[in-house]
Write a protein that holds these residues in place. Structure first.
Motif, short mmCIF file in Angstrom:
data_model
loop_
_atom_site.label_atom_id
_atom_site.label_comp_id
_atom_site.label_asym_id
_atom_site.label_seq_id
_atom_site.Cartn_x
_atom_site.Cartn_y
_atom_site.Cartn_z
N THR A 81 0.85 -1.12 -0.03
CA THR A 81 -0.06 0.18 -0.07
C THR A 81 1.00 1.31 0.06
OG1 THR A 81 0.05 0.05 2.27
CG2 THR A 81 -1.80 -1.09 1.17
N ASP A 82 2.06 1.15 -0.63
CA ASP A 82 3.18 2.35 -0.36
C ASP A 82 2.92 3.37 -1.57
OD1 ASP A 82 4.19 1.26 1.93
OD2 ASP A 82 5.88 0.34 0.75
N GLN A 83 2.08 2.92 -2.65
CA GLN A 83 2.07 3.83 -3.70
C GLN A 83 1.22 5.23 -3.27
OE1 GLN A 83 -0.33 3.11 -7.20
NE2 GLN A 83 1.15 3.63 -8.56
N LYS A 84 1.93 6.44 -3.63
CA LYS A 84 1.56 7.75 -3.19
C LYS A 84 1.85 8.55 -4.23
CE LYS A 84 3.13 6.68 1.61
NZ LYS A 84 1.83 6.24 2.04
N LEU A 85 0.52 8.76 -5.04
CA LEU A 85 0.40 9.67 -6.20
C LEU A 85 0.50 11.07 -5.73
CD1 LEU A 85 -1.93 7.83 -8.28
CD2 LEU A 85 0.55 7.73 -8.38
N VAL A 86 1.39 11.89 -6.55
CA VAL A 86 1.09 13.63 -6.47
C VAL A 86 0.56 14.00 -8.05
CG1 VAL A 86 2.86 13.55 -4.39
CG2 VAL A 86 3.63 13.53 -6.86
N SER A 87 0.40 15.21 -7.88
CA SER A 87 -0.01 15.84 -9.42
C SER A 87 1.42 16.78 -9.87
CB SER A 87 -1.28 16.67 -9.24
OG SER A 87 -2.38 16.01 -9.09
N VAL A 88 1.54 16.76 -11.20
CA VAL A 88 2.63 17.36 -11.65
C VAL A 88 2.05 18.45 -12.48
CG1 VAL A 88 4.61 17.37 -12.95
CG2 VAL A 88 3.70 15.18 -11.88
N PHE A 89 2.48 19.91 -12.21
CA PHE A 89 2.22 21.01 -13.06
C PHE A 89 3.61 21.76 -13.71
CE2 PHE A 89 -2.20 21.32 -11.87
CZ PHE A 89 -2.08 20.61 -10.72
N ARG A 90 3.36 22.17 -14.82
CA ARG A 90 4.63 22.89 -15.42
C ARG A 90 5.30 23.82 -15.04
NH1 ARG A 90 0.24 21.86 -19.18
NH2 ARG A 90 0.60 20.15 -20.53
N ASN A 91 4.51 24.66 -14.24
CA ASN A 91 5.23 26.00 -13.46
C ASN A 91 4.30 26.45 -12.56
OD1 ASN A 91 3.43 27.53 -15.20
ND2 ASN A 91 4.60 27.27 -16.73
N LYS A 92 4.75 27.60 -11.79
CA LYS A 92 3.99 28.18 -10.89
C LYS A 92 2.64 28.64 -11.25
CE LYS A 92 4.41 32.22 -7.91
NZ LYS A 92 5.17 33.37 -7.42
N PHE A 93 2.43 28.85 -12.49
CA PHE A 93 1.14 29.54 -13.14
C PHE A 93 0.15 28.55 -13.69
CE2 PHE A 93 3.65 33.34 -12.66
CZ PHE A 93 4.94 33.06 -13.26
N ASP A 94 1.00 27.17 -13.61
CA ASP A 94 -0.17 26.10 -14.22
C ASP A 94 -1.21 25.64 -13.23
OD1 ASP A 94 -1.40 24.10 -15.59
OD2 ASP A 94 0.48 22.76 -15.62
N ASN A 95 -2.51 25.83 -13.44
CA ASN A 95 -3.52 25.25 -12.47
C ASN A 95 -4.17 24.09 -12.96
OD1 ASN A 95 -4.81 26.68 -14.21
ND2 ASN A 95 -5.86 28.04 -12.62
#
Length: 749
Positions: free
Chosen positions: A5-19
């Motif tokens: 149960t170790d998988q921990k997903l995070v979201s990726v954004f291109r830069n500070k302005f990418d929402n």
């Protein structure tokens, strides 16, 4: 097999302005996919973002330029995943929090780094993007986010004296953690869950639940020795520890008592023996082994191995659900690599305990474990979640499971988080039941079964190549069966087996009962006239059968060629919002009373017809269908070809002319024209296609014919067009060179 149960997903954004949104506010279809935190940390360590990070670090002393460059490099949301980068649009939490220790001197960075590496709560440490600070990641309960933040702040200050450079924006859950580069990145995927919350509460005497095994107490003793830890600070503590050990082991506890006592500064072996004799004689019955574990926990020791904790957690869930002990044992054995001899005593102690077992797992991790305890799997063939019994896990079942979760976790796991867990390959593993079938029967290597199946068919189709070669029926039946196996392993087979012959000879039942009982759910029947629904049928079954070839689609040569040659279908499923690509898994087969089933004027390379006079039902029923498939499987593994070679196609066509069905165009051509023989006395005409068509239509009482079909049928008759020079056109004065056919007109009335 134990569950991970170790998988921990995070979201990726291109830069500070990418929402995650376009300028018009619509979701960005090109948004970067979520990644596992492991991938992010390995990327930091291995230099995936080295160039942009070094570009930022090059101007670290120029704040304006530094901020500008940093704002344009990628980042991740350590909190977890987000639909868009907005705190109100969170998706699935990772159970992680990152904090910054900024403005450290270079000489301090390594010292602090080494200090944090030894901290049991630290999940990861690496240099931040600017290179002058550290990013520290902790495992936390995401539902106690702010408490965790304050607790970590206080903990780092009091425990390690780290008070400088705190960035309070970490409290924002969608805060962007910029990528970095640090080849010395430290990671501890087994870091403890941080629970040192800042609230000041009165301590109450609480009975702590425990289970006792010989493995666990040795695990505790090993920790004591590794740290040279003295648990016996006072005589009272020393006595109580001795009594606790004696309550479990009696006289046999003497060497363990020495092991625990030896790290006190005043330890003396003889004195320790005397004290043990005294303790044996004076032991109060109210003190049990639980007291020993209490002191161990107070000293920060783990009192149960990871294996025991896993069993405790599963048993606690089963107990809360009022599952019987035998069922709980069965669940543990199926979900872990632990033997029953090891698991049962732990489970029985959990059930006997009046205290609830705490766990270091987050609600998210407990939810995963609970769903996994139902042993659901994603069927790659049916493309549905199913239970071990093979029943579809539909809307009702999903609701019932969520109701269990509400009760089990006191409503702490929301519906959205629950469904993200349920519809996850990590939680519900994908299984291909066709591949699994062959894997389960690997020991079975039969031969001669396909020959027996062919012998059960009495037919007048085909002639043998020679006395040692298989019959036409066996030869092509074998290829179709090997192709059936190939489809199970995602390879294309473009053959279609068709049995013709009179009614009630068993043609349909031959196919309906060709699969073993456990796989018959992957047999489907259709008329092939439902468009995309039939394409979906070809992706969710292993054999698709056309009874009596009654559908109009079979008469469409182009459509049949496309279906037989397609490996993937690009279609939109019912109620789907976008197109999906689905693998074709099914082999096609069919039956027909009439024999005239071949209508492709370009020749037959895919349809295998066999005219059935009768089927020996007794011989057919005696064949083990598992053995039949396993023989085909081993032939497939050995590389035996299942596609038709040019010689195979010639052999097929030499034996199947009786199955041809001539079109109206072909019948009129055969009645009206012939191919020149080259013998003298023939009157050869050089006719254009339109001239031939007009001639045929005049014989058909003006019925409109298809020029494309006429062209194909002329080719099937061996007639090929060529350009012939005629005289000049009297109107255009240009030389005419039309495409013509050389034909001999037949003088039929």
């Amino acid at each position: 097999m134990s569950m991970n149960t170790d998988q921990k997903l995070v979201s990726v954004f291109r830069n500070k302005f990418d929402n995650g949104l376009l300028k018009d506010g619509q979701p960005d279809p090109k948004r970067l996919p979520d990644i596992d935190i492991r991938e992010f940390l390995e990327g930091v360590k291995n230099g995936v973002w080295r160039k942009p990070v070094e570009y930022v670090r090059a101007v670290v002393d120029n704040k304006a330029e530094y901020d500008k460059r940093k704002a344009n490099i990628p980042g991740v949301t350590i909190w977890g995943t987000f639909i868009i980068r907005n705190a109100g649009k969170s998706d699935v939490p990772s159970g992680l929090m990152s904090v910054d220790l900024d403005h450290l001197e270079e000489s301090e960075i390594q010292r602090v780094f080494n200090l944090l590496k030894s901290d049991p709560y630290v999940y990861a440490v690496f240099r931040s993007v600017g290179g002058k600070g550290l990013c520290v990641i902790f495992r936390v309960d995401y539902q106690r986010w702010l408490e965790s933040f304050e607790g970590i702040r206080i903990y780092l200050t009091e425990q390690h004296g780290l008070v400088m450079g705190w960035d309070a924006s970490v409290k924002d859950i969608c805060r962007l953690r910029f990528v970095s580069y640090d080849p010395d990145t430290y990671v501890n995927y087994k870091a403890q869950l941080f629970k040192k919350y800042p609230r000041k509460e009165k301590k109450e005497v609480v009975k702590l639940p425990y289970t006792h095994t010989e493995t666990d107490i040795r695990y505790v003793l090993d920790q004591i020795h590794a740290r040279a830890l003295d648990l016996t600070g006072s005589y009272e503590d020393w006595f109580r520890i001795g009594w606790a050990l004696i309550s479990q082991y009696g006289e046999v506890a003497r060497p363990i008592f020495h092991e625990v006592s030896q790290y006190h500064s005043s330890y003396d072996s003889n004195d320790c023996d005397k004290k043990f004799n005294y303790l044996v004689a004076t032991r109060p019955h109210s003190i049990k082994i639980a007291t020993f574990y209490y002191y161990c926990r107070q000293a920060g020791l783990d009192t149960a191995t990871p294996q025991t904790k896993e069993v405790q957690s599963l048993a606690a869930m089963a107990k809360k659900q009022k599952v019987s002990i035998p069922s709980a044992v069965d669940t543990v054995l199926r979900m872990t690599d632990i033997s029953e001899a090891e698991a049962r005593p732990i489970i029985e102690q959990v059930y006997a305990s009046t205290e609830d077992f705490a766990t270091q797992e987050t609600i998210y991790e407990q939810g995963v474990r609970h769903i996994q305890s139902h042993f659901l799997f994603y069927n790659e063939v049916s493309r549905r979640i199913e239970s071990p019994s093979g029943s579809i896990f539909g809307k009702w079942e999903v609701n019932e499971l969520y109701n269990e979760v509400l009760i089990l976790f006191d409503g702490k796991l929301g519906r959205q988080a629950f469904e993200s867990l349920l519809f996850s390959r990590k939680t519900v593993p994908p299984i291909n039941p066709l591949k699994q079938f062959f894997s389960q029967h690997q020991h079975n290597k039969p031969t001669g079964i396909i020959s027996q199946l062919a012998s059960s068919i009495e037919t007048d189709t085909g002639w043998e190549l020679d006395q040692f070669a298989p019959s036409y029926t066996e030869y092509f039946l074998r290829k179709w069966l090997i192709g059936l196996v190939a489809l199970a392993f995602d390879n294309l087979c473009d053959l279609m087996l068709i049995l013709t012959g009179p009614q009630n000879v068993g043609k349909t039942e031959f196919f309906r009962r060709l699969l073993p009982e456990e796989l018959r759910r992957y047999f489907a029947e259709t008329k092939l006239d439902r468009g995309k629904d039939d394409e979906i049928l070809l992706c969710e079954n292993w054999i698709v059968f056309l009874d009596e070839l009654s559908g109009k689609s079979f008469q469409d040569v182009g459509l049949m060629k496309n279906l037989l040659s397609s490996k993937v279908f690009d279609l939109r499923e019912p109620y789907g919002s976008t197109n999906v690509k689905l693998k074709r898994r099914a082999a096609l087969c069919g039956s027909s009373n009439p024999q005239a089933i071949l209508s492709d004027p370009t020749g037959n390379r895919r349809i295998i017809p066999i005219n059935v006079l009768s089927i020996n039902r007794e011989a057919y029923n005696a064949i083990d269908k598992t053995d039949l498939l396993m023989e085909a499987y081993w032939a497939y593994i050995a590389g035996e070809p299942y596609s038709l070679s040019n010689e195979d196609i010639q052999y097929l066509n030499d034996n199947t002319s009786r199955f041809e069905r001539w079109s109206v165009e072909r019948q009129l051509l055969e009645y009206s024209f012939a191919k020149p023989t080259g013998e003298g006395g023939e009157f050869i005409e050089h006719l254009e296609l339109i001239q031939i068509q007009i001639s045929l239509e005049s014989r058909a009482n003006g019925r409109k014919l298809e020029s494309d079909k006429i062209r194909l049928e002329l080719a099937a008759m061996g007639l090929k067009s060529y350009q012939k020079r005629f005289g000049k056109d009297p109107k255009t004065k240009k030389q005419r060179r039309p495409w013509v056919y050389d034909v001999v007109r037949l003088e039929n009335p």
